[in-house]
Structure formats: structure tokens, C-alpha cells
Design an enzyme around this catalytic site. Structure first.
Site, PDB file in Angstrom:
ATOM      1  CD  GLU A 137      -2.556   1.251   2.707  1.00  0.00           C
ATOM      2  OE1 GLU A 137      -3.067   0.175   3.067  1.00  0.00           O
ATOM      3  OE2 GLU A 137      -2.731   2.318   3.316  1.00  0.00           O
ATOM      4  CD  GLU A 142      -3.485   7.465   5.509  1.00  0.00           C
ATOM      5  OE1 GLU A 142      -2.342   7.043   5.293  1.00  0.00           O
ATOM      6  OE2 GLU A 142      -4.424   6.744   5.883  1.00  0.00           O
TER       7      GLU A 142
END
Ligand SMILES: *[C@@H]1O[C@H](CO)[C@@H](O)[C@H](O)[C@H]1NC(C)=O
Ligand SMILES: *[C@@H]1O[C@H](CO)[C@@H](O)[C@H](O)[C@H]1NC(C)=O
Ligand SMILES: *[C@@H]1O[C@H](CO)[C@@H](O)[C@H](O)[C@H]1NC(C)=O
Length: 329
Positions: A137, A142
Site C-alpha cells: 500500500e 493522508e
């Protein structure tokens, strides 16, 4: 010589010519997603949030009829419900996943707006592969709550560590299951949330090769490389990346593959919710993240993505392998 053979020969020659001309262009446009086709190529995730957020991800029809997602301002708008108080199943939002998956390449996203720093929110622009965490990932943008800088993080299964890295060293499989991952906060408040929106956003690029995973950010008010605008991106001209993961024990090709691209905004859950008590400003507003998100819909009016485009470029270059690929295509 048959006509077919002639055509094949001709296309081979053209292909060679193009490759020779663009010797330093190691990337070729593969897919372009924007206000003309985004929702034809990204699907609405409708399941319960895998990160246990206080969120209800809605389907395409609901998102359309409630104005949560659509084309706006020549871009792609992905928002949340900022009107309903006390939504029982979680605050309505959207999570979009690309139909296509990619291994290696260059993903360039021109983003005009991202969810502003708001207590309870947890937006992300990221990629991931099947059988999490075994295909990896990559979290490009974020953060949670009132965070001012983006967290760029990789997650893998055990056995992938980067060492010679100025951005962040460490074990991307930490603490053994990949839930923590490896990464760091950037040193730039213009690349995330409110700071990003104040300058009209900018351009993010993820460069993924066998040797390194790099993230670049170019603020709208700074210098966005001309080769990006020209559609002929060449990361070797871009200077130092914001984040670079390389060196160490990590076999990138064994740990990162077949990634779909995702944009989402969730609330609370295993990150924003878990650190709620540690944020003095947010925790003073409500005892729990969920209560805050449930009771303050109007605070989430700026919790939206406005994406000008996402372009995916494949590795080509002037290598024999690149040419062979063209002939076989
Ligand atoms: C290709 O890159 C090399 C090294 O960066 C440079 O010297 C050369 O001028 C470039 N060639 C073209 C055609 O841009
Ligand atoms: C919903 O879909 C219709 C028909 O495609 C479109 O005209 C409308 O703009 C969409 N609504 C939003 C919020 O995008
Ligand atoms: C965020 O970026 C700013 C500006 O470069 C920097 O001063 C600050 O230390 C960063 N914040 C964190 C928590 O790393």
C-alpha cells in the site's frame, strides 16, 4: 508482400521513430482520468469501512442524487454529507477505486482541493494491491484531524525495510502485520489539507520503479515542471522528491504489485478516532470522535476533493524491452 505485412512493418517503423525521438522520456501516457471520464473508470466502494470509520460509503446513484459526487468546476468533486445531524449509520461519504490496477509507473494527480483539516476527518489518496498487505500500500496524501502536513506511508507484509532514505527509514511491515508501516510526515504545510487549499492545491506525483518509490509535490504557487504540463513528464528533471523509499532489504517488486488508485474521506476509525484523546483541540470539543462527527455536520463542508486529473504513465524508455513491448502490443 501482403498489405497486412506492409501495415505491420509500417507501424513498427513509426513506433521506433517515436521511441528514438523521445530518448529521455521514459514514460508514456497510459490512462487519463478527468471530468470527462472519471466515474466511468472509478467505482464506488459500498462496503463497511475496512478502517472502522464512522462513515457510510454510498453508491453511485445515492452520491449523484445527494450531490456527494459529480463533475464540478471542470474537475471531479468527491464530498461528504455536511447537512445531516446524527446520521445513525455514520456520516455519508464516498470512496472511489480505479477499475484498472498498475505495477510500476508514474501517477500524476493535479488536485485543486482536498478535505480541510477538521476534527474527525481522515482523507486519503492512496494505492494498494490484493491480499493486503502482501501486495503493498502506498499512501500519497493522508492525515487526520487537525494535521497540517501529509503522512506519506508504505505498508507491506513482514520483510520489507528501507535504509538509505533521507525521508524515513524503517520496516514497512511493522509491527509484523503492516498495520503501522513505514513513513513520515512531510516538512511542508502546503501539501496537505488547509494549507494545500489556501494555495489552490498543486500536483502530486508517485514514481514507482523496481529501485525506489518516490513522491513529489509541486505547489500550485511554485514551479510545476513544464514537462508535466506538456504531457511528457521526466522525473529526472524534478529535483529532490518530497519522499523517497529506497535501499535496505525491501524487494519492491516482491512487495508492491497490481495497485488500484483510491480517493476517500472517512471519519474517526482506527486512526482519527484512536488518536482523538491525544489531540487537545479536538478532544476539548467532544468526548469522542464519533460524537463530534455526528453532531457537527456543517464542519465538514470543506471535506471534499476536487481533482483536475489523474494521469497514469507506464515505463517505456529507450530500452530494448520498451521497444519489444511496443511491437508486441
Ligand atoms: C537526455 O538526458 C541527458 C542527461 O540528462 C542530457 O544530457 C541530454 O541532453 C538529454 N537528451 C535529450 C534529447 O533531451
Ligand atoms: C447526476 O447525474 C446527472 C445525469 O448524468 C448529471 O446531469 C448530474 O450533474 C449529476 N449530479 C451530480 C451531483 O453530479
Ligand atoms: C510541517 O511542515 C512545517 C513547514 O515546513 C514544518 O515546520 C513542521 O515541522 C512540519 N510539522 C511536522 C509535525 O512535522
Amino acid at each position: 508482400m501482403s498489405l497486412t505485412k506492409n501495415l505491420v512493418r509500417l507501424s513498427g517503423v513509426l513506433s521506433l521513430a517515436v521511441t528514438a525521438q523521445a530518448q529521455n522520456n521514459t514514460y508514456t501516457l497510459q490512462d487519463s482520468y478527468d471530468a470527462t471520464n472519471f466515474f466511468d473508470n472509478f467505482g464506488f466502494f459500498e462496503g463497511p469501512d475496512p478502517t472502522a470509520g464512522f462513515v457510510q460509503y454510498v453508491d453511485a446513484a445515492t452520491a449523484n442524487s445527494t450531490g456527494l459526487a459529480g463533475y464540478a468546476n471542470n474537475g471531479v468533486y468527491l464530498g461528504v454529507d455536511y447537512q445531516t445531524a446524527n446520521p445513525t449509520a455514520g456520516r455519508a461519504s464516498v470512496r472511489l477505486t480505479s477499475a484498472k490496477s498498475y505495477t510500476h509507473g508514474l501517477i500524476i494527480a493535479d488536485i485543486a482541493h482536498q478535505p480541510a483539516a477538521t476534527c474527525g476527518s481522515w482523507p486519503a489518496f492512496w494505492t494498494f494491491g490484493p491480499s493486503w498487505p502482501h501486495s503493498g500500500e502506498i499512501d500519497i496524501i493522508e492525515g487526520v484531524n487537525l494535521q497540517t502536513n501529509s503522512s506519506i506511508t508504505l505498508h507491506t507484509a513482514a520483510g520489507c525495510s528501507f535504509s538509505q532514505d533521507s525521508f524515513a527509514t524503517g520496516d514497512c511491515g511493522a509491527p509484523g502485520d503492516g498495520t503501522q508501516g513505514c513513513g513520515a510526515l512531510t516538512q511542508n504545510t502546503q501539501d496537505f489539507g488547509t494549507g494545500f487549499n489556501e494555495i489552490g492545491g498543486g500536483v502530486y506525483a508517485l514514481q514507482w520503479t523496481s529501485d525506489a518509490i518516490k513522491v513529489f509535490f509541486f505547489p500550485r504557487t511554485g514551479t510545476i515542471p513544464a514537462d508535466i504540463a506538456a504531457g511528457n513528464p521526466d522525473p529526472s528533471n524534478w529535483g529532490t522528491p518530497t519522499a523517497s523509499f529506497s535501499g535496505g532489504s525491501c524487494d519492491i517488486d516482491a512487495n508492491f504489485m497490481n495497485h488500484n488508485i483510491v480517493f476517500d474521506t472517512t471519519f474517526c476509525g482506527v486512526w482519527a478516532g484512536q488518536v482523538w484523546g491525544a489531540d487537545p483541540v479536538c478532544s476539548a470539543k467532544a468526548p469522542t470522535c464519533q460524537e463530534y462527527v455526528a453532531n457537527n455536520p456543517a464542519d465538514f463542508q470543506d471535506s471534499y476533493w476536487l481533482i483536475n486529473y489523474v494521469k497514469v504513465f507506464g515505463e517505456t524508455g529507450s530500452s530494448k524491452r520498451g521497444i519489444a513491448k511496443r511491437f508486441n502490443a
